[in-house]
Design a protein around this motif. Structure first.
Motif, PDB file in Angstrom:
ATOM      1  N   ASP A 125       7.947  -0.205  -3.134  1.00 27.60           N
ATOM      2  CA  ASP A 125       6.654  -0.074  -3.800  1.00 27.60           C
ATOM      3  C   ASP A 125       6.284  -1.390  -4.483  1.00 27.60           C
ATOM      4  OD1 ASP A 125       6.130   2.522  -3.087  1.00 27.60           O
ATOM      5  OD2 ASP A 125       6.941   3.408  -4.914  1.00 27.60           O
ATOM      6  N   ILE A 185      10.529  11.934  -1.763  1.00 26.31           N
ATOM      7  CA  ILE A 185       9.286  11.158  -1.896  1.00 26.31           C
ATOM      8  C   ILE A 185       9.523   9.991  -2.861  1.00 26.31           C
ATOM      9  CG2 ILE A 185       7.721  13.024  -1.285  1.00 26.31           C
ATOM     10  CD1 ILE A 185       7.209  13.510  -4.231  1.00 26.31           C
ATOM     11  N   GLY A 187       9.771   6.685  -2.515  1.00 27.61           N
ATOM     12  CA  GLY A 187       8.951   5.477  -2.426  1.00 27.61           C
ATOM     13  C   GLY A 187       9.638   4.262  -1.865  1.00 27.61           C
ATOM     14  N   PHE A 189      12.707   2.959   0.669  1.00 27.35           N
ATOM     15  CA  PHE A 189      13.545   3.495   1.731  1.00 27.35           C
ATOM     16  C   PHE A 189      14.089   2.388   2.627  1.00 27.35           C
ATOM     17  CE2 PHE A 189      10.345   6.714   0.743  1.00 27.35           C
ATOM     18  CZ  PHE A 189      11.111   7.857   0.561  1.00 27.35           C
ATOM     19  N   ASP A 215       5.708   9.365   2.405  1.00 29.01           N
ATOM     20  CA  ASP A 215       7.135   9.396   2.070  1.00 29.01           C
ATOM     21  C   ASP A 215       7.778  10.701   2.532  1.00 29.01           C
ATOM     22  OD1 ASP A 215       6.544   7.010   0.853  1.00 29.01           O
ATOM     23  OD2 ASP A 215       6.765   7.737  -1.191  1.00 29.01           O
ATOM     24  N   THR A 219      10.641  11.471   5.540  1.00 28.27           N
ATOM     25  CA  THR A 219      11.912  12.115   5.248  1.00 28.27           C
ATOM     26  C   THR A 219      12.102  13.369   6.090  1.00 28.27           C
ATOM     27  OG1 THR A 219      11.889  11.263   2.981  1.00 28.27           O
ATOM     28  CG2 THR A 219      13.317  13.148   3.426  1.00 28.27           C
TER      29      THR A 219
END
Length: 420
Positions: A125, A185, A187, A189, A215, A219
């Motif tokens: 992010d 979620i 952010g 990864f 996100d 996943t």
């Protein structure tokens, strides 16, 4: 690389050769914070992948505050500090095409990764304040070393932070798809090159995934698709904490809508009872000091009580009489037990699937119930330690898992009334 993949690359990097690791940074209006993120990414790549060709790639949504310029200036200053002779990461920025949103930025990052033949993609992010150079290694090395295909973050978070994740997204994702991915979620990864290519090739980029929900979409696709999923301890994720009573209603509708849509999309997987193995956990937990999260419990409970009264006709079309009575009782006494909350979410999933109401109206009606559940959780856990509060979140996840057979039995048993 294929000709079509090469043609989609931004001009600034179209002539580049194969790259081993890419750090992708989506941005929009992040001039205040992006310098720290790009400088950290450069230092991380230089320190942990010194002999590899690497790239820091910013996919921007048309920022008007000079975000790409700030990124380039910070990158130039950081690169100048590196030891002469070191293989330096390349840095590039591009304005993505398509619908405005984080998903569109990710799409371009995935296309660049495919076009340059990257082995691993790290996604960060643009507003991170706690990112450190070793995050790059932590998110990329398990992939480069061939241990997993997808790395989700494990953060230390305040017990009242991440309430949508804690009360809905984590327990629901784990119950239906497995993996025990604590921050689906999160952010930030790590994604292997093959999975990045798969993501880029999906026909979802003209809808909600391009705007929000990316996100969770990544996943659940990783879990449902049988990709090897891991989790990495990263310490704290420092961002601007939000009071659930003030700031999260819009996010709730977006994220829960994405979750319910993915449950429908991957129904064959969970209806069969197939769950992913628990994701392997890498690294060691880090002691961190967590910023306080201020929550106005009384305001949330007041919105809960008002919503239960004003939306009674809506809830009457969604819930059976017993659950309506339980929710009325929860609003009166200010206590929303796990078993009632789980039953509420399960009935929402079925109502969403059966199109009992227009979906936007349906999802919006969840907001006061979510605020009530969150307010009750905060009130009950004011004196609890972080570990005690976490165990209660895990207990909720176990409660969700125990009710999956009931959801399977209900699925498709009602007659759909198609609504727009």
């Amino acid at each position: 690389m294929s000709g079509s993949a090469q043609q989609r690359l931004p001009l600034e990097i179209a002539g580049a050769g194969r790259v081993e690791v890419i750090v992708g940074i989506p941005s929009f209006g992040n001039a205040r914070t992006i310098a720290h993120v790009v400088s950290t990414a450069i230092r991380g790549l230089s320190s942990y992948f010194p002999g590899s060709r690497t790239l820091v790639f910013n996919s921007d949504g048309g920022s008007t505050d000079g975000t790409p310029d700030v990124l380039r200036q910070a990158a130039a200053a950081t690169l100048a500090e590196l030891h002469p002779g070191e293989m330096r990461p390349h840095v590039a920025s591009s304005r993505y095409r398509g619908i405005s949103g984080k998903g569109s930025a990710f799409r371009e990052i995935f296309e660049v990764a495919h076009g340059l033949g990257a082995s691993a993609v790290v996604l960060l992010d643009a507003d991170l304040r706690s990112v450190a150079p070793d995050w790059i290694a932590r998110l990329a090395l398990p992939i480069v070393e061939g241990r997993v295909d997808y790395v989700a973050p494990l953060y230390r978070r305040h017990k009242f932070d991440g309430t949508i994740t804690n009360s809905i997204v984590f327990p629901l994702t784990d119950a239906l798809f497995g993996g025990s991915v604590r921050q689906p979620i999160g952010g930030d990864f790590g994604v292997c090159g093959e999975l990045a290519e798969f993501y880029a090739g999906q026909d979802v980029w003209n809808g909600d995934v391009a705007r929000f929900g990316i996100d969770l979409w990544m996943t659940i696709h990783a879990l449902a698709g049988g990709w090897r999923v891991g989790q990495m301890h990263l310490g704290a994720k420092i961002h601007d904490p939000k009071d659930p009573g003030q700031h999260l209603a819009k996010m709730l509708v977006e994220v829960v809508g994405t979750a319910f849509s993915l449950i429908e999309e991957h129904e064959t997987r969970w209806l069969s009872g197939t769950r992913a193995h628990d994701a392997e956990i890498f690294g060691e937990p880090r002691p961190v000091e967590l910023p306080a999260v201020e929550v106005n419990v009384e305001r949330m409970l007041e919105q809960f009580r008002f919503g239960v009264q004003s939306l009674e006709p809506v809830y009457g079309s969604l819930f059976d009489a017993r659950l309506r009575a339980e929710i009325d009782c929860a609003a009166r006494i200010g206590d929303f037990p796990d078993e009632i909350w789980v039953e509420t979410i399960l009935q929402y999933i079925v109502a969403f699937h059966e199109h009992r109401l227009p979906r936007e109206q349906l999802l919006a009606s969840l907001t006061p119930l979510y605020l009530g559940r969150t307010g009750c959780f905060v009130a009950r856990n004011r004196e609890a330690t972080e570990d005690e509060a976490e165990e209660r979140v895990q207990g909720l996840a176990r409660a969700f898992r125990g009710r999956v057979p009931e959801l399977i039995a209900r699925w498709g048993s009602g007659e759909k009334e198609r609504q727009p």
